[in-house]
Design a protein around this motif. Structure first.
Motif, PDB file in Angstrom:
ATOM      1  N   GLN A  90       0.912  -1.189   0.091  1.00  0.00           N
ATOM      2  CA  GLN A  90       0.126   0.340  -0.151  1.00  0.00           C
ATOM      3  C   GLN A  90       0.608   0.734   0.445  1.00  0.00           C
ATOM      4  OE1 GLN A  90      -3.314   0.206  -0.632  1.00  0.00           O
ATOM      5  NE2 GLN A  90      -4.026  -1.632  -0.031  1.00  0.00           N
ATOM      6  N   THR A  91       2.195   1.010   0.463  1.00  0.00           N
ATOM      7  CA  THR A  91       3.237   2.606   0.529  1.00  0.00           C
ATOM      8  C   THR A  91       3.857   2.538  -0.692  1.00  0.00           C
ATOM      9  OG1 THR A  91       3.765   2.004   3.115  1.00  0.00           O
ATOM     10  CG2 THR A  91       4.964   3.105   1.313  1.00  0.00           C
ATOM     11  N   ALA A  92       3.871   1.496  -1.356  1.00  0.00           N
ATOM     12  CA  ALA A  92       4.166   1.544  -2.384  1.00  0.00           C
ATOM     13  C   ALA A  92       3.387   2.204  -3.929  1.00  0.00           C
ATOM     14  CB  ALA A  92       4.184   0.096  -3.308  1.00  0.00           C
ATOM     15  N   LEU A  93       1.970   2.641  -3.626  1.00  0.00           N
ATOM     16  CA  LEU A  93       0.608   2.366  -4.438  1.00  0.00           C
ATOM     17  C   LEU A  93       0.549   3.802  -4.134  1.00  0.00           C
ATOM     18  CD1 LEU A  93      -1.831  -0.727  -4.118  1.00  0.00           C
ATOM     19  CD2 LEU A  93       0.000   0.086  -5.996  1.00  0.00           C
ATOM     20  N   GLU A  94       0.960   4.629  -2.966  1.00  0.00           N
ATOM     21  CA  GLU A  94       0.676   5.138  -2.132  1.00  0.00           C
ATOM     22  C   GLU A  94       1.506   7.039  -3.097  1.00  0.00           C
ATOM     23  OE1 GLU A  94      -1.630   7.416  -1.291  1.00  0.00           O
ATOM     24  OE2 GLU A  94      -2.417   5.977  -0.924  1.00  0.00           O
ATOM     25  N   GLU A  95       3.145   5.800  -3.667  1.00  0.00           N
ATOM     26  CA  GLU A  95       3.725   6.787  -3.976  1.00  0.00           C
ATOM     27  C   GLU A  95       3.212   6.761  -5.897  1.00  0.00           C
ATOM     28  OE1 GLU A  95       7.579   4.913  -4.293  1.00  0.00           O
ATOM     29  OE2 GLU A  95       7.930   5.347  -2.262  1.00  0.00           O
ATOM     30  N   VAL A  96       2.363   6.163  -6.629  1.00  0.00           N
ATOM     31  CA  VAL A  96       2.520   6.214  -7.902  1.00  0.00           C
ATOM     32  C   VAL A  96       1.027   7.050  -7.482  1.00  0.00           C
ATOM     33  CG1 VAL A  96       3.838   4.410  -8.243  1.00  0.00           C
ATOM     34  CG2 VAL A  96       1.616   4.049  -7.860  1.00  0.00           C
ATOM     35  N   ARG A  97      -0.194   6.912  -6.864  1.00  0.00           N
ATOM     36  CA  ARG A  97      -0.871   7.446  -6.911  1.00  0.00           C
ATOM     37  C   ARG A  97      -1.347   8.658  -6.981  1.00  0.00           C
ATOM     38  NH1 ARG A  97      -3.532   4.349  -2.835  1.00  0.00           N
ATOM     39  NH2 ARG A  97      -4.216   3.231  -4.382  1.00  0.00           N
ATOM     40  N   PRO A  98      -0.591   9.467  -7.087  1.00  0.00           N
ATOM     41  CA  PRO A  98      -0.627  11.292  -7.561  1.00  0.00           C
ATOM     42  C   PRO A  98      -0.836  11.171  -9.402  1.00  0.00           C
ATOM     43  CG  PRO A  98       0.839  11.192  -5.236  1.00  0.00           C
ATOM     44  CD  PRO A  98       0.663   9.359  -6.082  1.00  0.00           C
ATOM     45  N   GLY A  99       0.410  10.419  -9.466  1.00  0.00           N
ATOM     46  CA  GLY A  99       0.659  10.865 -10.902  1.00  0.00           C
ATOM     47  C   GLY A  99      -1.051   9.763 -11.482  1.00  0.00           C
ATOM     48  N   LEU A 100      -0.884   8.940 -11.380  1.00  0.00           N
ATOM     49  CA  LEU A 100      -2.695   8.127 -11.920  1.00  0.00           C
ATOM     50  C   LEU A 100      -3.236   9.148 -12.160  1.00  0.00           C
ATOM     51  CD1 LEU A 100      -1.662   5.015 -10.940  1.00  0.00           C
ATOM     52  CD2 LEU A 100      -0.789   5.609 -13.056  1.00  0.00           C
ATOM     53  N   LYS A 101      -3.154   9.796 -10.908  1.00  0.00           N
ATOM     54  CA  LYS A 101      -5.236  10.966 -10.591  1.00  0.00           C
ATOM     55  C   LYS A 101      -4.781  11.604 -11.413  1.00  0.00           C
ATOM     56  CE  LYS A 101      -6.088   8.913  -5.482  1.00  0.00           C
ATOM     57  NZ  LYS A 101      -6.482   9.233  -4.544  1.00  0.00           N
ATOM     58  N   SER A 102      -3.672  12.120 -11.370  1.00  0.00           N
ATOM     59  CA  SER A 102      -3.419  13.465 -11.734  1.00  0.00           C
ATOM     60  C   SER A 102      -4.255  12.689 -13.934  1.00  0.00           C
ATOM     61  CB  SER A 102      -2.577  13.824 -12.560  1.00  0.00           C
ATOM     62  OG  SER A 102      -1.145  13.191 -13.367  1.00  0.00           O
ATOM     63  N   HIS A 103      -4.382  11.961 -13.809  1.00  0.00           N
ATOM     64  CA  HIS A 103      -5.188  11.698 -15.103  1.00  0.00           C
ATOM     65  C   HIS A 103      -6.577  10.920 -14.945  1.00  0.00           C
ATOM     66  CE1 HIS A 103      -3.011   8.324 -16.816  1.00  0.00           C
ATOM     67  NE2 HIS A 103      -2.488   8.809 -16.393  1.00  0.00           N
TER      68      HIS A 103
END
Length: 279
Positions: A90-103
């Motif tokens: 879950q910590t790893a997913l939180e790292e990439v989540r902002p980039g994914l949410k940007s689109h």
């Protein structure tokens, strides 16, 4: 005998006092502290080596004491306990989540399949984006492996039902009603030949580029993780994503970094000096 919390409070009290000293005084105190710590670490290292040779059970028992464990951890002579695997994922997913949410995309953990596989679901625009495979391998998978070296496989979960429409005889009542609209976005003079112009249109962020009298329009999003391209460097007709370095030919939208994930383009029409984009 003082417990660990009391000992730490005492250390914090002295550190607060020293923080109010002038710089020269603090340097002396810090130097003394480092010298004592180096002596203690050397002594503890020798002690651990001796215990390992003579009695591992005695060493394991000693480490169960919270004060002993805290001191060894401070000197980096023991490894801190790892959080549970699910928590690290879950910590790893939180790292990439902002980039994914940007689109307008996201990712979620579906399951952990021992011994070395994690299943995730790309959702939102990421689920059907042509760059989803790249997003999974270079974004999500790499982040998970960084936090969880015991994981060697990260796979995408697909729960979309398969629909067989062969000879169904069904026709969508909406298909003939779908229309597109041409919207003015700029004038020719506003669109640079050696850069891009970012515009907002119907809730979408777009970039325009001009080559002579021809204007080209793309979605303002890198096909990798959706980062905005408007501030990317343009050189020799190639724009470079400012976030991750992906490169695209502005003439065609082709991705030079990963050929299977071009930029999303939009039809453009020129009327007089005005530029229209079809949405």
């Amino acid at each position: 005998m003082p417990n660990l919390e009391e000992l730490v409070q005492e250390i914090n009290r002295f550190e607060a006092i020293i923080s109010e000293w002038d710089e020269s005084q603090r340097c002396v105190a810090v130097g003394l502290k480092r010298a004592i710590e180096a002596l203690h670490k050397a002594a503890l290292t020798s002690l651990i080596k001796s215990l390992k040779q003579e009695s591992m059970s005695a060493l394991r028992h000693a480490v169960t004491d919270e004060v002993v464990y805290a001191v060894l951890l401070y000197h980096e002579l023991v490894k801190p306990p790892k959080p549970p695997l699910a928590e690290r994922i879950q910590t790893a997913l939180e790292e990439v989540r902002p980039g994914l949410k940007s689109h307008n995309g996201d990712v979620e953990l579906v399951s952990i399949k021992p011994p070395d596989t994690v299943e995730v679901r790309l959702i939102g625009t990421c689920s059907n984006c042509p760059a989803s495979t790249l997003t999974l391998s270079q974004g999500v998978e790499q982040a998970i492996k960084n936090h969880c070296p015991e994981i060697s496989k990260v796979v995408a979960f697909n729960n979309k039902p398969t629909v067989n429409n062969v000879n169904s005889g069904l026709t969508s009542p909406f298909s003939s009603k779908i229309t597109s609209t041409w919207i003015k976005v700029a004038t020719i003079e506003q669109v640079p030949e050696f850069g891009v112009l970012a515009v907002q249109l119907a809730g979408n962020s777009l970039i325009l580029h001009r080559q002579g009298t021809t204007v080209i329009c793309y979605r303002n999003a890198c096909a990798h993780l959706g980062s905005a391209l408007e501030k990317g460097k343009v050189e020799n007709g190639i724009i470079t994503c400012p976030s991750h370095g992906f490169q695209y030919k502005l003439e065609t939208g082709e991705c030079l970094t990963a050929p299977d994930v071009p930029l999303q383009s939009y039809p453009v029409r020129i009327k007089g000096d005005n530029v229209f984009v079809q949405m």
